[in-house]
Scaffold this motif. Structure first.
Motif, PDB file in Angstrom:
ATOM      1  N   GLY A   1      76.736 -17.599 -21.957  1.00  0.00           N
ATOM      2  CA  GLY A   1      77.994 -18.211 -21.519  1.00  0.00           C
ATOM      3  C   GLY A   1      78.253 -18.084 -20.034  1.00  0.00           C
ATOM      4  O   GLY A   1      79.402 -18.069 -19.592  1.00  0.00           O
ATOM      5  N   GLY A   2      77.189 -18.019 -19.240  1.00  0.00           N
ATOM      6  CA  GLY A   2      77.346 -17.920 -17.796  1.00  0.00           C
ATOM      7  C   GLY A   2      77.527 -16.505 -17.281  1.00  0.00           C
ATOM      8  O   GLY A   2      77.670 -16.298 -16.071  1.00  0.00           O
ATOM      9  N   LEU A   3      77.506 -15.518 -18.170  1.00  0.00           N
ATOM     10  CA  LEU A   3      77.696 -14.124 -17.754  1.00  0.00           C
ATOM     11  C   LEU A   3      76.412 -13.503 -17.202  1.00  0.00           C
ATOM     12  O   LEU A   3      76.461 -12.531 -16.443  1.00  0.00           O
ATOM     13  N   GLY A   4      75.266 -14.040 -17.583  1.00  0.00           N
ATOM     14  CA  GLY A   4      73.996 -13.478 -17.140  1.00  0.00           C
ATOM     15  C   GLY A   4      72.836 -14.136 -17.848  1.00  0.00           C
ATOM     16  O   GLY A   4      72.927 -15.288 -18.289  1.00  0.00           O
ATOM     17  N   SER A   5      71.742 -13.406 -17.964  1.00  0.00           N
ATOM     18  CA  SER A   5      70.547 -13.910 -18.631  1.00  0.00           C
ATOM     19  C   SER A   5      70.146 -12.957 -19.755  1.00  0.00           C
ATOM     20  O   SER A   5      70.046 -11.743 -19.542  1.00  0.00           O
ATOM     21  N   ASN A   6      69.916 -13.526 -20.917  1.00  0.00           N
ATOM     22  CA  ASN A   6      69.537 -12.730 -22.079  1.00  0.00           C
ATOM     23  C   ASN A   6      68.170 -13.198 -22.581  1.00  0.00           C
ATOM     24  O   ASN A   6      68.005 -14.353 -22.958  1.00  0.00           O
ATOM     25  N   ILE A   7      67.195 -12.294 -22.560  1.00  0.00           N
ATOM     26  CA  ILE A   7      65.854 -12.603 -23.048  1.00  0.00           C
ATOM     27  C   ILE A   7      65.550 -11.655 -24.204  1.00  0.00           C
ATOM     28  O   ILE A   7      65.705 -10.431 -24.069  1.00  0.00           O
ATOM     29  N   ALA A   8      65.134 -12.202 -25.336  1.00  0.00           N
ATOM     30  CA  ALA A   8      64.894 -11.388 -26.524  1.00  0.00           C
ATOM     31  C   ALA A   8      63.572 -11.785 -27.176  1.00  0.00           C
ATOM     32  O   ALA A   8      63.161 -12.957 -27.125  1.00  0.00           O
ATOM     33  N   PHE A   9      62.929 -10.801 -27.792  1.00  0.00           N
ATOM     34  CA  PHE A   9      61.702 -11.057 -28.537  1.00  0.00           C
ATOM     35  C   PHE A   9      61.800 -10.396 -29.909  1.00  0.00           C
ATOM     36  O   PHE A   9      62.206  -9.237 -30.026  1.00  0.00           O
TER      37      PHE A   9
END
Length: 210
Positions: free
Chosen positions: A112-120
């Protein structure tokens, strides 16, 4: 809740598509027997006739072949594709047996524009066919989950979390195309550095099959 409702609707859509693909008109075959008068000659000859396969016999053979291939419930050996709704994810799946597969999912979400989320997520999945609809299967499983989140504000440290994840879904493999569509939900529970339940994983997928 809105995303879960969309996934539920997609479950129903996949089931409807699969059922529509399965319904095909059945052709009726009729056989006619022609008799020809026997020719007589002065010399008696012994003739032998070879049995001709009838429509009924060929139908039985086709049914036996279908039954033999029914054990392979996957319809493919491996697949790669994309998944949407909770961000954008790259997914790859490999079957290690007729009903068991390993899937890796790499997801990106802008939060939502708060940052970057990367998940595996690395998952083991069990698949089973749904009777009456060729190519349609349900699957469930579980595995490990790693999540990296970096805030847009550079003054706040990024956070890496570890946990476990489950998955439940529905998949349809097209009979004449190297494509499969799916809808699934992937709940998770983060263990470290802090514990908590996460429901925003999963989505609508389309994969190219091999």
């Amino acid at each position: 809740m809105k995303n879960l409702l969309v996934i539920t609707l997609c479950f129903l859509s996949i089931a409807f598509i699969a059922k529509a693909q399965t319904k095909k008109p059945v052709k009726k075959t009729t056989t006619t027997t022609k008799t020809t008068p026997a020719k007589t000659t002065a010399t008696t000859r012994t003739t032998t006739t070879k049995p001709v396969a009838t429509d009924e016999e060929t139908g039985v053979k086709a049914a036996k072949q279908t039954k033999t291939n029914a054990g392979n419930t996957s319809g493919y050996k491996a697949a790669i594709g994309l998944k949407f709704i909770y961000g954008v994810a790259l997914t790859g799946k490999v079957f290690i047996s007729k009903k068991s597969a390993l899937e890796g999912i790499l997801k990106y979400n802008g939060a939502g524009g708060l940052g970057s989320n990367i998940a595996f997520s690395g998952l083991y999945e069990y698949h089973a066919p749904i009777k009456g609809v060729d190519g349609l299967r349900w699957y469930l499983g579980g595995g490990g989950h790693v999540n990296y989140f970096s805030w847009k504000d550079s003054d706040v440290d990024a956070v890496t979390s570890f946990g476990v994840a489950g998955i439940v879904g529905l998949e349809y493999k097209f009979a004449n195309l190297p494509l499969a569509v799916s809808a699934d939900w992937q709940p998770g529970f983060m263990i470290s550095p802090s514990s908590g339940f996460s429901a925003e994983n999963g989505g609508i997928g389309i994969k190219y099959t091999f």
